[in-house]
Design an enzyme around this catalytic site. Structure first.
Site, short mmCIF file in Angstrom:
data_model
loop_
_atom_site.label_atom_id
_atom_site.label_comp_id
_atom_site.label_asym_id
_atom_site.label_seq_id
_atom_site.Cartn_x
_atom_site.Cartn_y
_atom_site.Cartn_z
N LEU A 105 0.84 -1.20 0.00
CA LEU A 105 0.00 0.00 0.00
C LEU A 105 0.88 1.25 0.00
O LEU A 105 1.88 1.32 0.71
CB LEU A 105 -0.93 0.00 1.21
CG LEU A 105 -1.87 -1.22 1.32
CD1 LEU A 105 -2.76 -1.10 2.55
CD2 LEU A 105 -2.73 -1.36 0.06
N GLY A 145 2.38 -9.34 5.69
CA GLY A 145 2.83 -8.64 6.90
C GLY A 145 2.65 -7.15 6.75
O GLY A 145 2.85 -6.61 5.64
N GLY A 146 2.28 -6.45 7.83
CA GLY A 146 2.10 -5.00 7.76
C GLY A 146 1.06 -4.63 6.72
O GLY A 146 -0.08 -5.10 6.77
N ASP A 147 1.46 -3.80 5.75
CA ASP A 147 0.53 -3.41 4.68
C ASP A 147 0.90 -4.10 3.37
O ASP A 147 0.63 -3.57 2.28
CB ASP A 147 0.53 -1.89 4.50
CG ASP A 147 1.91 -1.34 4.16
OD1 ASP A 147 2.89 -2.10 4.29
OD2 ASP A 147 2.02 -0.17 3.76
N GLU A 148 1.50 -5.28 3.45
CA GLU A 148 1.90 -6.05 2.27
C GLU A 148 1.00 -7.27 2.10
O GLU A 148 0.71 -7.99 3.08
CB GLU A 148 3.36 -6.49 2.40
CG GLU A 148 4.34 -5.32 2.44
CD GLU A 148 5.77 -5.79 2.67
OE1 GLU A 148 6.70 -5.13 2.20
OE2 GLU A 148 5.94 -6.84 3.33
#
Length: 333
Positions: free
Chosen positions: A193, A233-236
């Site tokens: 993102l 993970g995170g925004d991935e």
């Protein structure tokens, strides 16, 4: 006929019936072996014999056939011996037999009590077993639910409910094996993102979580059921497309169509209902795009590590080119 004669005949008849009944019942060996049995048989036999003497005495025309008892005194003594002896033997027989009968009745009552007690214990035990069975069924359901939750935690992201890295690796291995069998290409997309951090900084992680859940929903709506969407993970996020085409160009075109569909839907505005502690709820419209790197694979020509690395490289090429773009990994580049 004289009433005495009728009485004597009836008495002899009843005594004979009793003897007949006892004799038939006495066919059972266990009954004949009971104490007093033969005294009772003998007693009734003597009474029957005396009754028959009474009958013959009342028919004078039959006296000539009576062998025993020529005079009234002798006849009286014979009947007295018969009746007295019969009643004495009956007294002796029944005095031996009644205690046994009483004991049998007592034993029968005891057995009935034991049976009732056993039945009560069986019912109680059955009730306990049914209760335990219900408890085991409940524990079984709880264990199944716990196993489901453990599997969910082990293989799925708790926020978006998408497969996590562990399940993603397993899915990729399966799709690579299928690609080797059917000689068709697969594709892996790596999405990041572009404008996510600013939302977190302005409204906190709760707002970021809302956006990530909406991103997961939008990506999933763009692919087939046989494809895989995972949170890396995170925004991935990672998307794996399986069973494309046998030709590379055709497969790239198919993957490009799906990637463009995902890029376009993720670029649409996000309207988020944000609840903040100690503050009134707020509706926030946020614009967030994505950079997407795509790599094709077939027939185990590349390892999983190489596929992820190449998709990541292509994704960073999209970011460097201005974001909100799609880039395919080019081996020649």
């Amino acid at each position: 006929m004289d009433i005495d004669v009728v009485f004597e005949v009836l008495r002899a008849f009843v005594t004979a019936l009793i003897l007949l009944y006892l004799w038939r019942v006495g066919k059972h060996k266990q009954l004949r072996q009971q104490r007093g049995w033969w005294q009772i048989i003998g007693g009734f036999s003597l009474i029957l014999f005396a009754s028959l003497l009474d009958i013959t005495d009342n028919f004078s025309s039959l006296n000539q056939y009576v062998v025993i008892g020529k005079t009234h005194t002798e006849s009286f003594l014979e009947k007295l011996v018969g009746y007295l002896g019969g009643f004495i033997m009956l007294f002796i027989g029944f005095s031996k037999w009644f205690p046994l009968v009483s004991k049998l009745q007592s034993t029968e009552a005891e057995l009935r009590n034991k049976a009732a007690e056993l039945e009560s214990k069986i019912l109680s035990r059955t009730s306990d077993l049914l209760k335990k069975n219900d408890e085991l069924e409940q524990e079984k359901k709880l264990l199944a639910e716990a196993e489901k939750q453990i599997r969910q935690l082990a293989y799925y992201d708790p926020l978006t409910l998408l497969p996590n890295r562990r399940l993603l690796n397993d899915r990729l291995a399966q799709i690579m094996a299928a690609s080797k069998r059917n000689s068709r290409y697969g594709a892996l997309m790596f999405l990041d993102l572009d404008n996510f951090k600013s939302l977190n900084d302005a409204y906190g992680h709760a707002a970021g979580d809302l956006l990530l859940m909406e991103v997961a929903r939008r990506i999933t709506s763009c692919v087939r059921e046989i494809d895989t969407v995972a949170r890396f993970g995170g925004d991935e996020f990672v998307v794996i497309l399986s069973d494309l085409d046998a030709g590379k160009a055709e497969s790239a075109a198919q993957a490009g169509i799906v990637a463009e569909k995902i890029r376009a839907i993720l670029a649409e505005p996000y309207v988020l209902e944000i609840q903040q502690t100690g503050k009134a709820g707020a509706t926030v419209e946020h614009h967030c795009t994505s950079s997407i790197g795509v790599v094709l694979f077939i027939n185990h020509e590349d390892s999983q590590e190489d596929i992820f690395k190449r998709a990541d490289i292509a994704m960073y090429q999209a970011k460097d080119a201005g974001r909100n773009l799609i880039r395919f990994y080019d081996l020649k580049a």
